[in-house]
Design an enzyme around this catalytic site. Sequence first.
Site, PDB file in Angstrom:
ATOM      1  N   CYS A  26     -29.877 -22.274 -13.649  1.00 39.39           N
ATOM      2  CA  CYS A  26     -31.158 -22.623 -13.041  1.00 39.39           C
ATOM      3  C   CYS A  26     -32.198 -21.516 -13.176  1.00 39.39           C
ATOM      4  O   CYS A  26     -31.998 -20.395 -12.684  1.00 39.39           O
ATOM      5  CB  CYS A  26     -30.971 -22.938 -11.551  1.00 39.39           C
ATOM      6  N   GLU A  41     -38.920 -30.203 -19.551  1.00 41.74           N
ATOM      7  CA  GLU A  41     -37.836 -31.168 -19.290  1.00 41.74           C
ATOM      8  C   GLU A  41     -38.293 -32.584 -19.666  1.00 41.74           C
ATOM      9  O   GLU A  41     -37.532 -33.385 -20.208  1.00 41.74           O
ATOM     10  CB  GLU A  41     -37.441 -31.148 -17.822  1.00 41.74           C
ATOM     11  N   ARG A  94     -34.695 -20.254  -9.473  1.00 45.76           N
ATOM     12  CA  ARG A  94     -34.018 -19.762  -8.283  1.00 45.76           C
ATOM     13  C   ARG A  94     -34.811 -18.794  -7.413  1.00 45.76           C
ATOM     14  O   ARG A  94     -34.366 -18.436  -6.334  1.00 45.76           O
ATOM     15  CB  ARG A  94     -32.683 -19.121  -8.667  1.00 45.76           C
ATOM     16  N   TRP A 134     -38.975 -29.105  -8.225  1.00 43.53           N
ATOM     17  CA  TRP A 134     -40.028 -29.734  -8.994  1.00 43.53           C
ATOM     18  C   TRP A 134     -39.648 -29.607 -10.469  1.00 43.53           C
ATOM     19  O   TRP A 134     -38.717 -28.894 -10.826  1.00 43.53           O
ATOM     20  CB  TRP A 134     -41.402 -29.092  -8.712  1.00 43.53           C
TER      21      TRP A 134
HETATM   22  C1  HEM Z   1     -37.837 -25.501  -7.360  1.00 39.68           C
HETATM   23  C2  HEM Z   1     -37.965 -25.821  -8.649  1.00 39.68           C
HETATM   24  C3  HEM Z   1     -36.840 -25.820  -9.639  1.00 39.68           C
HETATM   25  C4  HEM Z   1     -37.009 -25.755 -10.989  1.00 39.68           C
HETATM   26  C5  HEM Z   1     -38.345 -25.672 -11.731  1.00 39.68           C
HETATM   27  C6  HEM Z   1     -35.706 -25.807 -11.584  1.00 39.68           C
HETATM   28  C7  HEM Z   1     -35.489 -25.821 -12.957  1.00 39.68           C
HETATM   29  C8  HEM Z   1     -34.277 -26.092 -13.533  1.00 39.68           C
HETATM   30  C9  HEM Z   1     -34.093 -26.417 -14.932  1.00 39.68           C
HETATM   31  C10 HEM Z   1     -35.215 -26.550 -15.971  1.00 39.68           C
HETATM   32  C11 HEM Z   1     -32.773 -26.586 -15.137  1.00 39.68           C
HETATM   33  C12 HEM Z   1     -32.081 -26.962 -16.456  1.00 39.68           C
HETATM   34  C13 HEM Z   1     -31.948 -28.497 -16.379  1.00 39.68           C
HETATM   35  C14 HEM Z   1     -31.555 -29.093 -17.721  1.00 39.68           C
HETATM   36  O1  HEM Z   1     -31.721 -28.408 -18.751  1.00 39.68           O
HETATM   37  O2  HEM Z   1     -31.121 -30.235 -17.722  1.00 39.68           O
HETATM   38  C15 HEM Z   1     -32.107 -26.359 -13.874  1.00 39.68           C
HETATM   39  C16 HEM Z   1     -30.739 -26.435 -13.695  1.00 39.68           C
HETATM   40  C17 HEM Z   1     -30.134 -26.458 -12.442  1.00 39.68           C
HETATM   41  N1  HEM Z   1     -30.762 -26.307 -11.231  1.00 39.68           N
HETATM   42 FE1  HEM Z   1     -32.695 -25.796 -10.912  1.00 39.68          FE
HETATM   43  N2  HEM Z   1     -34.734 -25.868 -10.621  1.00 39.68           N
HETATM   44  C18 HEM Z   1     -35.387 -25.901  -9.397  1.00 39.68           C
HETATM   45  C19 HEM Z   1     -34.784 -26.044  -8.154  1.00 39.68           C
HETATM   46  C20 HEM Z   1     -33.428 -26.252  -7.959  1.00 39.68           C
HETATM   47  C21 HEM Z   1     -32.828 -26.584  -6.673  1.00 39.68           C
HETATM   48  C22 HEM Z   1     -33.595 -26.800  -5.376  1.00 39.68           C
HETATM   49  C23 HEM Z   1     -31.490 -26.681  -6.875  1.00 39.68           C
HETATM   50  C24 HEM Z   1     -30.382 -26.993  -5.898  1.00 39.68           C
HETATM   51  C25 HEM Z   1     -30.495 -26.794  -4.577  1.00 39.68           C
HETATM   52  C26 HEM Z   1     -31.249 -26.427  -8.292  1.00 39.68           C
HETATM   53  C27 HEM Z   1     -29.991 -26.443  -8.883  1.00 39.68           C
HETATM   54  C28 HEM Z   1     -29.798 -26.462 -10.257  1.00 39.68           C
HETATM   55  C29 HEM Z   1     -28.492 -26.696 -10.873  1.00 39.68           C
HETATM   56  C30 HEM Z   1     -27.163 -26.920 -10.143  1.00 39.68           C
HETATM   57  C31 HEM Z   1     -28.705 -26.694 -12.259  1.00 39.68           C
HETATM   58  C32 HEM Z   1     -27.640 -26.890 -13.369  1.00 39.68           C
HETATM   59  C33 HEM Z   1     -27.499 -28.387 -13.631  1.00 39.68           C
HETATM   60  C34 HEM Z   1     -26.429 -28.711 -14.664  1.00 39.68           C
HETATM   61  O3  HEM Z   1     -25.512 -27.842 -14.858  1.00 39.68           O
HETATM   62  O4  HEM Z   1     -26.474 -29.804 -15.275  1.00 39.68           O
HETATM   63  N3  HEM Z   1     -32.437 -26.154  -8.921  1.00 39.68           N
HETATM   64  N4  HEM Z   1     -33.046 -26.048 -12.909  1.00 39.68           N
HETATM   65  N1  UGT Z   2     -36.225 -29.540 -12.317  1.00 40.33           N
HETATM   66  C1  UGT Z   2     -34.941 -29.925 -12.228  1.00 40.33           C
HETATM   67  N2  UGT Z   2     -34.234 -30.117 -13.322  1.00 40.33           N
HETATM   68  C2  UGT Z   2     -32.885 -30.354 -13.375  1.00 40.33           C
HETATM   69  C3  UGT Z   2     -31.989 -29.557 -12.655  1.00 40.33           C
HETATM   70  C4  UGT Z   2     -30.624 -29.822 -12.730  1.00 40.33           C
HETATM   71  C5  UGT Z   2     -30.145 -30.855 -13.545  1.00 40.33           C
HETATM   72  C6  UGT Z   2     -31.059 -31.642 -14.242  1.00 40.33           C
HETATM   73  C7  UGT Z   2     -30.559 -32.766 -15.086  1.00 40.33           C
HETATM   74  O1  UGT Z   2     -29.412 -32.313 -15.742  1.00 40.33           O
HETATM   75  C8  UGT Z   2     -28.960 -33.169 -16.749  1.00 40.33           C
HETATM   76  C9  UGT Z   2     -27.567 -32.781 -17.132  1.00 40.33           C
HETATM   77  C10 UGT Z   2     -27.744 -31.584 -18.050  1.00 40.33           C
HETATM   78  N3  UGT Z   2     -29.108 -31.684 -18.538  1.00 40.33           N
HETATM   79  C11 UGT Z   2     -29.731 -32.928 -17.999  1.00 40.33           C
HETATM   80  C12 UGT Z   2     -32.396 -31.382 -14.178  1.00 40.33           C
HETATM   81  C13 UGT Z   2     -34.316 -30.134 -10.921  1.00 40.33           C
HETATM   82  C14 UGT Z   2     -33.570 -31.210 -10.473  1.00 40.33           C
HETATM   83  C15 UGT Z   2     -33.079 -31.005  -9.160  1.00 40.33           C
HETATM   84  C16 UGT Z   2     -33.455 -29.803  -8.637  1.00 40.33           C
HETATM   85  S1  UGT Z   2     -34.407 -28.964  -9.718  1.00 40.33           S
END
Ligand code: HEM
Ligand code: UGT
Length: 366
Positions: free
Chosen positions: A67, A245, A70, A240
């Site tokens: 993420c 994405e 964070r 957000w």
């Molecule tokens: C506040 C704005 C946030 C932004 C801009 C953001 C952005 C992102 C992005 C761009 C990814 C990669 C997603 C992908 O490539 O599919 C990601 C992954 C992730 N984010 Fe964040 N995030 C945010 C907040 C959060 C929050 C609030 C949580 C949980 C409480 C979170 C938990 C995660 C997790 C668990 C992943 C990995 C998902 C996976 O392994 O498929 N994020 N985030």
């Molecule tokens: N901006 C975000 N983007 C994502 C964050 C976590 C996961 C995903 C979608 O994940 C799919 C599985 C791996 N790539 C696409 C998108 C957030 C979703 C929820 C909190 S922040």
Amino acid sequence: QRNVDELTGQAESFITVCYQELEKSQSELERRLADIHEEVILTGTYIHTEEELAHGARMAWRHNSRCIGRLFWHSLAVIDARGAETVEEVAGALLRHVEQAYNGGKVRPVITVFRSDEQPDRTIRIWNHQLIRYAGYPGDGEQPRAGDPASDEFTAVCRKLGWQGSGGDFDILPLVISIGGEEPRWFPVPPGLVQEIPLTHPEIGRFPELCLRWYPVPVVSDMCLEIGGIRYPAAPFNGWYMETEIGSRNLGDIERYNRLPAVADLLGLDRSTNTSLWKDRALLELNRAVLHSFKQAGVSIVDHHTAADQFVRFQEQESRQGREVSGKWGWLIPPMSPSSTPIWNDNTLRDLHLSPRFMYQKKAYA
Ligand code: HEM
Ligand SMILES: N/C(=N/c1cccc(CO[C@@H]2CCNC2)c1)c1cccs1
């Protein structure tokens, strides 16, 4: 006995760090550890206080190596829905989550935590990948495909349950919830709840001819939250969007909406040769359109440069707190112009596999 010792060990590690971070006294820590030890021996498990649940969820976000967002981990709003009993109550909590998170466009990071998976016959699962997502229709020999290919399988499950979509490119899927081994129940998302954003461009007046749009808030609903050895298989969370994405992946990927050719044609680019870099120019304008449209609609979004700078601030903040940052370089670099961000040259990133954490889990269907 092994399970009792394993769980007690996981609980102790979590509670010790959690109480340290919450600046609780040594005696309070020792009392809580003794109570949990007794509870695990008596019941085989233990129940988190609201405070432990909230801080544990925030730690799980802070720990996630993939993420980029964070920096704001401490501001996560945690809704304790462990008391939700029926599918109707769960559906209601999910709709309230979407509303609370959207917040009139000023998107708030929110997580709703449903009961843990102690009793298999009462375990709640949300079958959706995200609470709001578009349907996918593979089409057949005659009919062209429509919608989001990533949703094809789940859409078929919804149709088998009796849900009907219009067959268009942007049908919002129903919420699908199951408890234990019961048949899943589906609930339509009320039309007024989701303020979708039609895509326009700051300079290209004909952009709306592409008929593109996207939903404002991503709420991931298929991951399992694990805190101190306790698993919460239904814990939908949102932040957000980062514009890439939507612009690079959801609308740009060939195996998703695959719209780069259409954008390039609208721009009058030469698609007969790679060397015109038509794909890159289409990606750029599509991502600019996403940023422009969200801003125009007053909905929170972050561009990939700002997000990368914020991640560096997060690393600095964690270092000041004496904590090592867990990071997966390949996930943290954005899909567009990655080498122009400071993350590109960071060769210190390591995935530390920290707990509390968010985990993938077996799909609730198939
Ligand atoms: C506040 C704005 C946030 C932004 C801009 C953001 C952005 C992102 C992005 C761009 C990814 C990669 C997603 C992908 O490539 O599919 C990601 C992954 C992730 N984010 Fe964040 N995030 C945010 C907040 C959060 C929050 C609030 C949580 C949980 C409480 C979170 C938990 C995660 C997790 C668990 C992943 C990995 C998902 C996976 O392994 O498929 N994020 N985030
Ligand atoms: N901006 C975000 N983007 C994502 C964050 C976590 C996961 C995903 C979608 O994940 C799919 C599985 C791996 N790539 C696409 C998108 C957030 C979703 C929820 C909190 S922040």
